[in-house]
Write an enzyme that holds these catalytic residues in place. Sequence first.
Site, PDB file in Angstrom:
ATOM      1  N   ASP A   1       2.394   2.084   3.187  1.00 31.04           N
ATOM      2  CA  ASP A   1       3.309   0.947   4.022  1.00 31.04           C
ATOM      3  C   ASP A   1       4.679   1.236   3.624  1.00 31.04           C
ATOM      4  OD1 ASP A   1       1.088  -0.514   4.304  1.00 31.04           O
ATOM      5  OD2 ASP A   1       1.574  -1.694   2.468  1.00 31.04           O
TER       6      ASP A   1
ATOM      7  N   HIS B   1       0.801  -1.320   0.069  1.00 31.17           N
ATOM      8  CA  HIS B   1      -0.349   0.084   0.045  1.00 31.17           C
ATOM      9  C   HIS B   1       0.919   1.149   0.121  1.00 31.17           C
ATOM     10  CE1 HIS B   1      -2.372  -3.151   2.236  1.00 31.17           C
ATOM     11  NE2 HIS B   1      -3.550  -2.594   1.913  1.00 31.17           N
TER      12      HIS B   1
HETATM   13  C1  XLS Z   1      -7.652  -6.930   4.078  1.00 31.51           C
HETATM   14  C2  XLS Z   1      -7.376  -7.018   2.630  1.00 31.51           C
HETATM   15  C3  XLS Z   1      -5.913  -6.121   2.421  1.00 31.51           C
HETATM   16  C4  XLS Z   1      -5.824  -5.989   0.646  1.00 31.51           C
HETATM   17  C5  XLS Z   1      -5.087  -4.687   0.100  1.00 31.51           C
HETATM   18  O1  XLS Z   1      -8.275  -7.574   4.459  1.00 31.51           O
HETATM   19  O2  XLS Z   1      -6.723  -8.306   2.571  1.00 31.51           O
HETATM   20  O3  XLS Z   1      -4.956  -6.365   2.963  1.00 31.51           O
HETATM   21  O4  XLS Z   1      -5.143  -7.209   0.205  1.00 31.51           O
HETATM   22  O5  XLS Z   1      -5.364  -3.659   0.566  1.00 31.51           O
END
Ligand code: XLS
Length: 441
Positions: free
Chosen positions: A109, A106
Amino acid sequence: MALIGSTEYYKGIGEIKYEGKNSKNPFAFKYYDPNKIVAGKTLKDHFKFAIAYWHSFCGQGTDPFGLGTQIFLWDKSQDPYQAAKDKADAAFEFITKMGFDYFCFHDFDLIQEGGSFKESEKRLLFITDYIKQKQKESGVKVLWGTANCFSNPQYMNGAATNPEFDVLARAGGQVKLALDTTIALNGENYVFWGGREGYMSLLNTDMKRELDHLGKFLSISRDYARSQGFKGNFFIEPKPMEPTKHQYDFDTATAIGFLKEYGLENDFKINIEVNHATLAQHTFQHELTVAAKSNMLGSIDANRGDYQNGWDTDQFPNNLYETTEAMLVFLQSGGLQGGGVNFDAKIRRNSTDLDDVFHAHIGGADNFARALITADNILTSSNYKELFNLRYESFNSGKGKEFEQGKLNLNDLYKLALNSGKLKLKSGKQEMFENIINQFI
Ligand code: XLS
Ligand code: NI
Ligand code: NI
């Protein structure tokens, strides 16, 4: 391989190698032999294993009842720029030691969000440059990028489905920057997970208007990325609930219906997460099948739920039976369209040793490798496919074939029904099918 950062964070742990199933070394793959060829492709190419930046380098084990438990040696600097570089050093060291080729991220991140949108943009540009350099040195690639449009309190009522236009516009700005970052890092795909796109109560929610906004938002995001030369796929990642009571991208079937309604089906595919499937009361295999039958099986977020708990526990995948069933679908549908297997999973809050994250990923990779090899054996050395096809043999010729070809109308069926006498019961042979899986595991 020389890494830019001078500090080694995972001290004492070297590169993880394949040693075979009899190895007693916990720091070795037992089944994942990256270069082993199965069904015409190396395991490495089948899976394109990716590390989830957020779970392994950001999340420190907080839960609603307590603070983080994991001490990240790279998370020391008060300067967000330095902290982001240190985190990237740790991430690249880890990915390289695992022998994986990819990561997913993200926007925030990679570097902590700034106090203003402008400052965030500056930070992202800075860390993008740094990571580009690290990619060059290591060969590590981006499987997909995405924008975190759910953590900041401004998104509490949603991002693209927020009733306030200003919030929607901010999310748009953020997605533009996340797309720019993904493109700059040569990302192969881009993900939209719904975040807070959903509702807490229908009493205050105009569902049609919100979904129309989401459809427009995704269209203009696609248009922007394409205008910047982005050739990859966009993925929708369905999830039924959490954080909202009801997420709009509830499951794969819902997401495909939505994409078709808004004319997005040519650019978007589905990213299926195991634990999201089970939260929606489906199996992982079910979700893969639904996507594959529409030619939309894009990518996998690998993890598993806890079948006694109702929430998204994001545990590392180690359920061989579940994964083998999934790999039957995976192989028969020709794999993933553009995506790979991203370990969207976190070690438990009380897994506090530096090496735990290695064991987690080793187990996950071995689980997928073993399941794929098993599924391939089932398809090539058992009569599974034959039995499967036999169930539908009445459609291969005669009137059944004519029906499939659209040559029969309802009156034709009526006439056939009149003359067909007492119909025979034909067994589904479920137990026999189940035995084949166990036999080959
Ligand atoms: C949350 C999601 C998230 C996505 C990316 O439950 O899995 O981590 O994979 O935003
Ligand atoms: Ni998830
Ligand atoms: Ni996910």
